[in-house]
Design a protein around this motif. Structure first.
Motif, PDB file in Angstrom:
ATOM      1  N   ASP A 222      32.452  23.790  39.865  1.00 45.12           N
ATOM      2  CA  ASP A 222      31.457  22.845  38.561  1.00 45.12           C
ATOM      3  C   ASP A 222      32.307  21.793  38.306  1.00 45.12           C
ATOM      4  N   GLY A 223      33.635  21.735  38.736  1.00 39.69           N
ATOM      5  CA  GLY A 223      34.619  20.398  38.761  1.00 39.69           C
ATOM      6  C   GLY A 223      35.465  20.807  37.564  1.00 39.69           C
ATOM      7  N   ARG A 224      35.549  22.122  36.875  1.00 41.80           N
ATOM      8  CA  ARG A 224      36.848  22.481  36.078  1.00 41.80           C
ATOM      9  C   ARG A 224      37.865  22.588  36.656  1.00 41.80           C
ATOM     10  N   HIS A 225      38.989  22.489  35.939  1.00 41.53           N
ATOM     11  CA  HIS A 225      40.335  22.652  36.455  1.00 41.53           C
ATOM     12  C   HIS A 225      40.905  23.878  35.463  1.00 41.53           C
ATOM     13  N   ILE A 226      41.445  25.081  36.227  1.00 39.58           N
ATOM     14  CA  ILE A 226      41.968  26.046  35.302  1.00 39.58           C
ATOM     15  C   ILE A 226      43.720  25.784  35.742  1.00 39.58           C
ATOM     16  N   PRO A 227      44.369  25.495  34.801  1.00 43.28           N
ATOM     17  CA  PRO A 227      45.731  25.852  35.054  1.00 43.28           C
ATOM     18  C   PRO A 227      46.431  27.180  35.024  1.00 43.28           C
ATOM     19  N   ALA A 228      47.348  27.554  35.794  1.00 47.25           N
ATOM     20  CA  ALA A 228      47.854  28.831  35.836  1.00 47.25           C
ATOM     21  C   ALA A 228      49.351  28.835  36.148  1.00 47.25           C
ATOM     22  N   ASP A 229      49.854  29.779  35.464  1.00 45.83           N
ATOM     23  CA  ASP A 229      51.232  30.327  35.644  1.00 45.83           C
ATOM     24  C   ASP A 229      51.411  31.415  36.331  1.00 45.83           C
ATOM     25  N   VAL A 230      50.298  32.362  36.317  1.00 45.67           N
ATOM     26  CA  VAL A 230      50.331  33.755  37.262  1.00 45.67           C
ATOM     27  C   VAL A 230      48.999  33.983  37.497  1.00 45.67           C
ATOM     28  N   VAL A 231      48.868  34.376  38.812  1.00 37.81           N
ATOM     29  CA  VAL A 231      47.299  34.752  39.125  1.00 37.81           C
ATOM     30  C   VAL A 231      47.278  36.141  39.653  1.00 37.81           C
ATOM     31  N   VAL A 232      46.332  37.104  39.066  1.00 40.71           N
ATOM     32  CA  VAL A 232      46.158  38.292  39.538  1.00 40.71           C
ATOM     33  C   VAL A 232      44.644  38.306  40.137  1.00 40.71           C
ATOM     34  N   VAL A 233      44.668  38.908  41.418  1.00 42.17           N
ATOM     35  CA  VAL A 233      43.604  39.086  42.195  1.00 42.17           C
ATOM     36  C   VAL A 233      43.170  40.508  42.324  1.00 42.17           C
ATOM     37  N   GLY A 234      41.721  40.701  41.938  1.00 42.87           N
ATOM     38  CA  GLY A 234      41.042  41.946  41.921  1.00 42.87           C
ATOM     39  C   GLY A 234      39.907  41.890  42.326  1.00 42.87           C
ATOM     40  N   ILE A 235      39.605  41.854  43.802  1.00 32.83           N
ATOM     41  CA  ILE A 235      38.372  41.509  44.183  1.00 32.83           C
ATOM     42  C   ILE A 235      37.771  42.688  45.510  1.00 32.83           C
TER      43      ILE A 235
END
Length: 400
Positions: A222-235
């Motif tokens: 949708d065009g948003r940008h989410i800044p990140a210092d750490v990413v956790v993936v739980g899929i």
């Protein structure tokens, strides 16, 4: 039967080994695991371990006076199986032959290929995973959780309690729907937003921004940008059964088993996250990725392995629990197909209540938030008809 081999030094594998000894097996017992560690408890990894209230030593499951008298082969995984001779091929070239085999190789986190090799991307399955993530929980840093499952939600809860800026992204419009249904999924979602977690639902991830070997942000559809210092993936998770391909054992999203854990090959059973047991009430095979399933079903599978005439026993409804933002969430049963939901006690808005899912007059699942005592009562009632209360006027007439 003289030799039993447990492939998987997990809770399920250890539970099966304990069950074998408890049921009178006195022969050779071999436990094989691809990690260097002996069996340890995984649920605390995304809770107390990340919070620092539990150490790695606290996680180990064996008792000092265990008395299993087992042979341990650790740090080497199974890579193949000759089902006819019951010979397990190991990654280091060795092989183990047994009279009976318990497959307990568990599951692994589903990966996002686009994030492979990036230093600030974490999955939560092993002690090593949690040890890598813990130092990244720095107040003021920004965590993005991809996937609103319970492990990711627990990590989000811990991060928020540490003063991090947390965003949780979920493809579905309502998180936790697969486990809890839309209404109760929305209730748990409110718990997170009440504690400052930004929930982004129903929006896909378009791309990732990276720099110096790390993710710096996510760009949404949708065009948003989410800044990140750490990413956790739980899929989600995938069963570790590739090593069984070509063995003759039937596989379909795990090892296909009957309702006592027997595989398609005599003398081989499967338990834990890698096992798809047939559930009579559902009329289909289903993997149960829960702690209690690994603990309780192991004894049934070992009984079927040691005794060809072992009587069929009913399976207990699946059960799991989660701690999020100081609230104990407990769930038992299957929410799929329920036709009504009743709040039996408490108030969902206060995140202290007991909800029961019904099909007709049969409770098929129960959800509790901070209601452990009442939940335990209803958990015992799942699958059993509940008597309707008699109206007061009718009760008086009957009494007279």
């Amino acid at each position: 039967m003289e030799t039993l081999a447990m492939v998987g030094a997990s809770l399920a594998g250890l539970s099966a080994a304990r069950a074998a000894r408890a049921q009178g097996f006195t022969g050779r017992l071999i436990i094989i695991g691809d990690e260097q560690h002996r069996p340890y408890d995984r649920p605390p990894l995304s809770k107390d371990f990340l919070l620092g209230t539990m150490t790695a030593e606290d996680l180990f499951l064996e008792n000092e006076d265990e008395g299993l008298h087992a042979e341990w082969i650790l740090g080497v995984g199974a890579v193949g199986l000759d089902a006819e001779t019951r010979t397990i091929e190991l990654a280091d070239g060795r092989s183990v032959t047994a009279d009976g085999i318990v497959i307990a190789t568990g599951a692994r986190c589903r990966q996002l290929p686009a994030l492979k090799g990036l230093d600030n991307v974490f999955y939560l399955r092993t002690i090593a995973d949690a040890q890598g993530l813990a130092p990244r929980l720095v107040p003021g840093n920004r965590m993005v959780v991809i996937g609103a499952g319970f492990i990711g939600a627990e990590a989000a809860s811990v991060a928020a309690s540490r003063g991090m800026d947390v965003t949780m992204i979920n493809n579905n419009q309502v998180p936790f729907t697969a486990q809890l249904g839309a209404d109760m999924g929305a209730t748990v979602a409110k718990l997170h937003t009440a504690h400052g977690v930004d929930l982004v639902c129903g929006v896909g991830i378009e791309d990732f921004d990276t720099a110096d070997g790390e993710v710096t942000g996510l760009r949404l559809a949708d065009g948003r940008h989410i800044p990140a210092d750490v990413v956790v993936v739980g899929i989600g998770a995938e069963p570790n059964v590739e090593w069984l391909e070509g063995s003759g054992i039937q596989l379909q999203d795990g090892v296909l088993c009957d309702s006592m854990g027997r595989s398609s090959v005599q003398g081989i059973v499967a338990v834990g996250d890698c096992a798809a047991w047939f559930e009579d009430k559902l009329g289909r095979h289903r993997r149960v990725e829960h702690w209690t399933g690994a603990l309780e079903r192991a004894a049934l599978a070992v009984q079927a392995l040691l005794d060809d005439d072992a009587p069929q026993q009913p399976l207990k409804p699946p059960y799991f629990w989660s701690d999020q933002h100081g609230v104990k969430i407990q769930f038992a049963g299957h929410s799929a197909g329920y036709d009504r939901l009743e709040i039996e006690a408490g108030d969902p808005e206060e995140h202290s209540f007991l909800a029961v899912y019904y099909q007709g007059e049969i409770p098929v699942a129960a959800l509790g938030m901070n209601q452990p005592r009442l939940f335990t009562k209803w958990r015992r009632s799942i699958g059993k008809p509940v008597a309707k209360p008699v109206p007061a006027g009718l009760a008086s007439a009957v009494a007279s």
